[in-house]
Design a protein around this motif. Structure first.
Motif, PDB file in Angstrom:
ATOM      1  N   ARG A 208      37.122  60.115  92.766  1.00 24.50           N
ATOM      2  CA  ARG A 208      35.750  60.230  93.270  1.00 24.50           C
ATOM      3  C   ARG A 208      34.888  60.753  92.141  1.00 24.50           C
ATOM      4  NH1 ARG A 208      34.791  64.070  97.795  1.00 24.50           N
ATOM      5  NH2 ARG A 208      32.682  63.276  97.606  1.00 24.50           N
ATOM      6  N   LEU A 209      33.871  59.996  91.783  1.00 24.17           N
ATOM      7  CA  LEU A 209      32.965  60.400  90.713  1.00 24.17           C
ATOM      8  C   LEU A 209      31.578  60.657  91.284  1.00 24.17           C
ATOM      9  CD1 LEU A 209      33.974  57.936  87.860  1.00 24.17           C
ATOM     10  CD2 LEU A 209      34.547  60.350  88.072  1.00 24.17           C
ATOM     11  N   ASP A 210      31.017  61.780  90.923  1.00 25.32           N
ATOM     12  CA  ASP A 210      29.651  62.126  91.310  1.00 25.32           C
ATOM     13  C   ASP A 210      28.743  61.699  90.158  1.00 25.32           C
ATOM     14  OD1 ASP A 210      27.238  63.255  91.944  1.00 25.32           O
ATOM     15  OD2 ASP A 210      28.036  65.235  92.442  1.00 25.32           O
ATOM     16  N   THR A 211      28.188  60.487  90.268  1.00 21.38           N
ATOM     17  CA  THR A 211      27.388  59.961  89.160  1.00 21.38           C
ATOM     18  C   THR A 211      26.114  60.766  88.940  1.00 21.38           C
ATOM     19  OG1 THR A 211      26.424  58.337  90.692  1.00 21.38           O
ATOM     20  CG2 THR A 211      28.281  57.618  89.349  1.00 21.38           C
ATOM     21  N   ALA A 212      25.590  61.393  90.003  1.00 19.60           N
ATOM     22  CA  ALA A 212      24.411  62.246  89.821  1.00 19.60           C
ATOM     23  C   ALA A 212      24.749  63.445  88.941  1.00 19.60           C
ATOM     24  CB  ALA A 212      23.892  62.709  91.180  1.00 19.60           C
ATOM     25  N   ALA A 213      25.936  64.039  89.163  1.00 21.11           N
ATOM     26  CA  ALA A 213      26.364  65.156  88.324  1.00 21.11           C
ATOM     27  C   ALA A 213      26.573  64.711  86.886  1.00 21.11           C
ATOM     28  CB  ALA A 213      27.655  65.767  88.883  1.00 21.11           C
ATOM     29  N   LEU A 214      27.106  63.506  86.699  1.00 16.85           N
ATOM     30  CA  LEU A 214      27.279  62.988  85.347  1.00 16.85           C
ATOM     31  C   LEU A 214      25.931  62.850  84.638  1.00 16.85           C
ATOM     32  CD1 LEU A 214      29.922  60.154  85.919  1.00 16.85           C
ATOM     33  CD2 LEU A 214      30.282  62.319  84.732  1.00 16.85           C
ATOM     34  N   ARG A 215      24.943  62.363  85.360  1.00 13.54           N
ATOM     35  CA  ARG A 215      23.622  62.183  84.746  1.00 13.54           C
ATOM     36  C   ARG A 215      22.988  63.530  84.413  1.00 13.54           C
ATOM     37  NH1 ARG A 215      23.078  58.153  89.079  1.00 13.54           N
ATOM     38  NH2 ARG A 215      23.640  56.155  88.172  1.00 13.54           N
ATOM     39  N   ARG A 216      23.168  64.516  85.309  1.00  9.69           N
ATOM     40  CA  ARG A 216      22.634  65.860  85.014  1.00  9.69           C
ATOM     41  C   ARG A 216      23.282  66.420  83.757  1.00  9.69           C
ATOM     42  NH1 ARG A 216      23.061  66.565  90.626  1.00  9.69           N
ATOM     43  NH2 ARG A 216      25.036  67.674  90.373  1.00  9.69           N
TER      44      ARG A 216
ATOM     45  N   LEU B 109      33.146  57.839  80.738  1.00 10.55           N
ATOM     46  CA  LEU B 109      32.214  57.986  81.855  1.00 10.55           C
ATOM     47  C   LEU B 109      30.760  57.824  81.438  1.00 10.55           C
ATOM     48  CD1 LEU B 109      33.781  61.050  83.727  1.00 10.55           C
ATOM     49  CD2 LEU B 109      34.259  58.628  84.024  1.00 10.55           C
ATOM     50  N   ARG B 110      30.507  57.592  80.165  1.00  9.53           N
ATOM     51  CA  ARG B 110      29.110  57.588  79.705  1.00  9.53           C
ATOM     52  C   ARG B 110      28.320  56.407  80.241  1.00  9.53           C
ATOM     53  NH1 ARG B 110      30.217  59.676  73.478  1.00  9.53           N
ATOM     54  NH2 ARG B 110      31.237  61.613  74.157  1.00  9.53           N
ATOM     55  N   THR B 111      28.996  55.284  80.468  1.00 10.19           N
ATOM     56  CA  THR B 111      28.262  54.152  81.051  1.00 10.19           C
ATOM     57  C   THR B 111      27.817  54.485  82.470  1.00 10.19           C
ATOM     58  OG1 THR B 111      30.387  53.199  81.714  1.00 10.19           O
ATOM     59  CG2 THR B 111      29.405  52.400  79.666  1.00 10.19           C
ATOM     60  N   LEU B 112      28.613  55.271  83.181  1.00 11.94           N
ATOM     61  CA  LEU B 112      28.244  55.661  84.541  1.00 11.94           C
ATOM     62  C   LEU B 112      27.191  56.761  84.538  1.00 11.94           C
ATOM     63  CD1 LEU B 112      31.807  55.736  86.128  1.00 11.94           C
ATOM     64  CD2 LEU B 112      30.148  53.878  86.180  1.00 11.94           C
ATOM     65  N   ALA B 113      27.075  57.509  83.419  1.00 10.73           N
ATOM     66  CA  ALA B 113      26.085  58.587  83.329  1.00 10.73           C
ATOM     67  C   ALA B 113      24.720  58.074  82.924  1.00 10.73           C
ATOM     68  CB  ALA B 113      26.555  59.638  82.323  1.00 10.73           C
TER      69      ALA B 113
END
Length: 894
Positions: free
Chosen positions: A653-661, A675-679
């Motif tokens: 489970r990936l929280d893409t919003a957290a990755l972007r933050r 994970l950078r493409t998802l961030a």
């Protein structure tokens, strides 16, 4: 006003807009209503009876409501006929955020929750839950409160009213009515849980637009495209890299050494430090592919050599400004159908990915196909700054996670390779995940025959319970004490499978942990973690050859792909499993490696994690899986593996919003490479990004230098101000590492040991301070400086010393570069005279700095006529000086 929302898919595209609410904004009837009567009385109001606050959340839980820490803010409740009074407060970690809101969402939710203890709303008895339906007459009088006193009362059928004041009694919020409506729990699950099922991922190797240098101009190895001449050496003899490097003097290679120790010995003897060290772990020509025990031994040997290389590299400060590039050949597959797999190299990639996490910018991973075109592209690839890359036919590829297309919706237990008449073998069967899997195989997949293996067998703590459950489910099973790393013991266990129910599936879940930062690992600790995963998997692979297997499932972990701080040995073991799945797939054998994310159920792999560890993972975008979510992902992954070309699947489970933050606040490099493409921020179709949205996007892809910003702030401060600023920076970074909302929560004089910093939090803090200061700080930073105050003083000293020597350091660095460039000029280069004249002019600028005991003039030995001395007529002297005079002058002055 209207409230719209639309779902955002993992691929950055968005769904259709849905209108969720409408409202009308009108003038307030009473802008200042004064304090409500009940708030003027003593608190709590007279005639009220205190209720148990804990009972409130117990009752909510029984009804299907669950509240996180921020939303569970009810501190006390009092009841009076037809009324409920309560005091609610935000937790300390969320209180600083209160100023951002009219009323903080967590505080508003808590203010409404005590209705459950009142008697003015009827509660459904059919298992439905009450949800907000309509809000009427809301008026906000004050903003930013972090604590409230509230009164709830009836407001008609199925509705309640609310009045809220601050702790001084001043009005904050009032609401004429909140209407609640029941919703069946299964419908709620369908609306919420059903639309948020985590996707499955795969590793996608995309071509990178790195320009390759033409081989005709630079030799087979190419040259660095920036134009700078890099000094680089090869460590590891006998490989293709060493042969190619020494075959052409134009490659820029200045040495080939059998190992890192030999290079260090050369440095001790005065050899110049290289900019890049290329450690060749590629295939050796003429070496037969090992198998069986020899293969397992080879995997461990390669992992040990990789660990020794990393530790030797990090322990030598002479390499602090250099990069170690680890070169492998066919260690990872860039295409699902790749047939060559170096399993030892696969394990090495996992180990190195964790080393990269702990020490950013120190290591580069280069996967190679052995082709001449790829060797020629190597310098450009290394110069790109990409930490992990693959070279295929001279083209550079970089890895990232992408959503795995699944073959149809709703595919679960069908087509997943389980024959109800066959036997399924499960290793680690008495562990948390193994026992969960065994039950699920019976209940969801119709498996009736099981061979369950674990090292403890029936003596394991969960064994008796597991046996009772499986017996009750009507399954036939054997639970044996068997260490799958023992080839003989495993062979004996396999011999117990009855011929009537042959072995048709293998699921390998076993494993152990022995966490520690890479500098603290030993070969023994590496072996201890590798054996249960790698040796056991190899035994299963070879001993089941020829059996009618329909499924061969390896429980791997995302740490092997993402790199986990403190888990280099575990990452190596999991990356090996990924490689083995690819190897079997290339041979046409059933195989899938499931790279699991974090499971919330405490187990051998998660039970040791503390609150800080879990917060770190949440910030990194990895959310825990419940048992139900994990099993649902398992079913979909098995279906995808059976119906698609997918030997490796990432189930997390990936929280893409957290990755972007994370990317926006700390830069893209703070997010694991895969994970950078998802961030990256989602790109909206059909509209240009402008204004605030455009600025947010650039924050991820073009982060300003925080180190430069800090240095500019420090430049305008005195010594005390610089120290205070650095203390605030270090304090804020430590608060982030520990998951505190309050950036000043950590006492500057409290020791790190007292706070509970371990080696992993120390590494994360060091890396953050590296990024924000631009310094290269040692791993033992927090152990050498016991608290924030001492640490800030140390940082101030380092930056002050660096600032004083900026010009000198730049000059010396420039001379080094000049030396390399001049030595590389051809003897007949017509620009040599121009270079000579410029050097002459610079010598005049440098002049002569007299020292005590120095002579004001120096005569070069052997000239016999005159020497050269600094002074106004220096240029004239140099024009007529002999070579010996010039060399003597340079030696004396520089």
């Amino acid at each position: 006003m209207s409230v719209f929302a639309r779902p955002e898919a993992e691929d950055g595209h968005t769904g259709r807009w849905t209108r969720h609410a409408t409202g009308v904004l009108t003038p307030a009837a009473a802008p200042d209503p004064g304090r409500p009567q009940w708030s003027r009385e003593a608190w709590p109001p007279s005639g009220s009876v205190r209720a148990e606050g804990a009972e409130l959340y117990d009752r909510f839980s029984a009804l299907g409501y669950e509240y996180g820490e921020v939303f569970a803010g009810v501190e006390a409740v009092w009841l009076r006929e037809g009324e409920v009074f309560a005091e609610v407060r935000l937790p300390a970690g969320a209180a600083p955020d209160a100023e951002r809101f009219g009323v903080h969402p967590g505080l508003l939710d808590a203010a409404l929750q005590p209705w459950l203890l009142g008697d003015f709303l009827s509660r459904p008895d059919d298992g439905s839950v009450l949800l907000p339906f309509a809000w009427r007459g809301i008026t906000l009088y004050a903003t930013g409160a972090d604590a409230l006193r509230v009164r709830l009362g009836p407001a008609g059928e199925g509705a309640m009213s609310l009045e809220a004041v601050d702790l001084a009694g001043a009005p904050v919020l009032s609401m004429d009515a909140l209407v609640l409506r029941p919703l069946a729990q299964d419908r709620l699950v369908e609306l919420v849980g059903g639309t948020t099922s985590a996707p499955l991922y795969r590793v996608d190797w995309q071509r990178s637009p790195i320009a390759n240098t033409a081989p005709s101009a630079t030799g087979l190895f190419g040259s660095f495209p920036s134009g700078a001449t890099r000094r680089w050496v090869v460590v590891g003899q006998g490989g293709a890299a060493a042969r190619y490097a020494t075959a052409d003097p134009g490659t820029g290679c200045v040495g080939v050494f059998p190992d890192l120790d030999a290079l260090r010995t050369a440095l001790d003897s005065g050899a110049e430090r290289p900019d890049i060290v290329l450690a060749d772990f590629g295939a050796r020509p003429g070496t037969a592919a090992p198998h069986g025990t020899a293969l397992a031994d080879g995997v461990r040997d390669t992992a040990r050599r990789g660990l020794a290389l990393v530790q030797g590299w990090l322990s030598d400060e002479r390499f602090a400004a250099a990069r170690l590039a680890v070169l492998t050949e066919h260690a990872v597959a860039t295409e699902a159908d790749e047939r060559q797999v170096d399993l030892a190299g696969s394990a090495l990639w996992g180990l190195m990915r964790s080393a990269q996490t702990e020490h950013p910018d120190r290591f580069v991973l280069v996967e190679h196909d052995g082709q001449d075109a790829s060797y020629q592209a190597l310098p450009a690839a290394l110069d790109s700054g990409i930490p992990q890359l693959a070279l295929r036919s001279g083209k550079v590829r970089t890895p990232g996670l992408a959503v795995l297309p699944t073959p149809g919706d709703g595919l679960t237990a069908t087509g997943t390779g389980f024959d109800p008449e066959g036997t399924v073998l499960v290793t680690g069967a008495t562990g948390t995940l193994g026992s969960l899997l065994a039950r699920h195989l019976v209940t969801a997949h119709g498996v009736r025959h099981l061979l369950l293996l674990s090292r403890s067998g029936r003596d394991a703590g969960r064994a008796a319970e597991l046996e009772r459950e499986l017996t009750g489910l009507g399954a036939e099973f054997q639970l044996l004490s068997c260490d799958a790393t023992d080839r003989v013991a495993l062979q004996e266990a396999l011999a117990t499978v009855p011929a009537a129910h042959p072995l048709t599936a293998v699921i390998h879940t076993a494993g152990v942990l022995d966490d520690g930062v890479v500098e603290a690992l030993t070969p023994e600790r590496l072996d201890r973690v590798l054996r249960p995963k790698a040796d056991a998997a190899l035994n299963l692979h070879e001993l089941t050859a020829g059996m009618p297997l329909k499924a061969f499932v390896l429980y791997s972990g995302s740490v092997g792909l993402l790199g986990g701080a403190g888990q280099a040995n575990y990452a190596a073991a999991n990356a090996f499993l990924d490689g083995l799945a690819q190897y079997r797939h290339a041979q046409g054998l059933p195989a899938v490696s499931l790279a699991w994310g974090l499971w919330s159920a405490a187990s051998t792999f998660t039970g040791h994690l503390g609150e800080v560890d879990l917060r770190r993972m949440e910030r990194s975008g990895i959310a825990p899986l419940t048992n139900e979510q994990g099993l649902e992902l398992l079913d979909r992954a098995l279906g995808a593996a059976a119906g698609a070309d997918a030997p490796q699947i990432c189930a997390m489970r990936l929280d893409t919003a957290a990755l972007r933050r994370q990317a926006a606040e700390h830069g893209p490099a703070s997010v694991p490479l895969l994970l950078r493409t998802l961030a990256a921020p989602a790109v909206r179709r059909g509209a240009a990004r402008t204004g605030r949205g455009a600025r947010a996007a650039s924050a991820v892809t073009d982060v300003p230098s925080r180190a430069q910003d800090l240095r500019e702030r420090l430049a305008g401060l005195d010594a005390a101000g610089r120290r205070d600023e650095l203390l605030a920076v270090a304090q804020a970074q430590l608060a982030d590492v520990l998951g505190f909302t309050d950036k000043t929560a950590v006492d500057p004089v409290r020791s790190f040991r007292e706070i509970g910093l371990d080696s992993l939090t120390a590494v994360e803090l060091r890396n953050r301070l590296d990024a924000v200061t631009g310094l290269r700080l040692p791993s033992a930073l927090v152990f050498d400086h016991p608290n924030l105050d001492a640490l800030a003083g140390h940082l101030a000293e380092l930056l002050m010393a660096e600032g004083k020597d900026d010009a000198g350091a730049a000059a010396l660095s420039g001379i080094d570069a000049l030396d390399r460039a001049v030595r590389g000029m051809a003897a007949d280069d017509t620009r040599r005279d121009a270079v000579r004249r410029r050097l002459t002019e610079l010598l005049a600028v440098v002049g002569h700095a007299p020292r005590d005991g120095d002579r004001s003039t120096r005569t070069a030995a052997g000239t016999g006529s005159h020497g050269v001395q600094a002074g106004p007529d220096l240029l004239g002297q140099l024009d007529s000086a002999s070579d010996d005079d010039l060399f003597a002058f340079i030696e004396d002055q520089l």
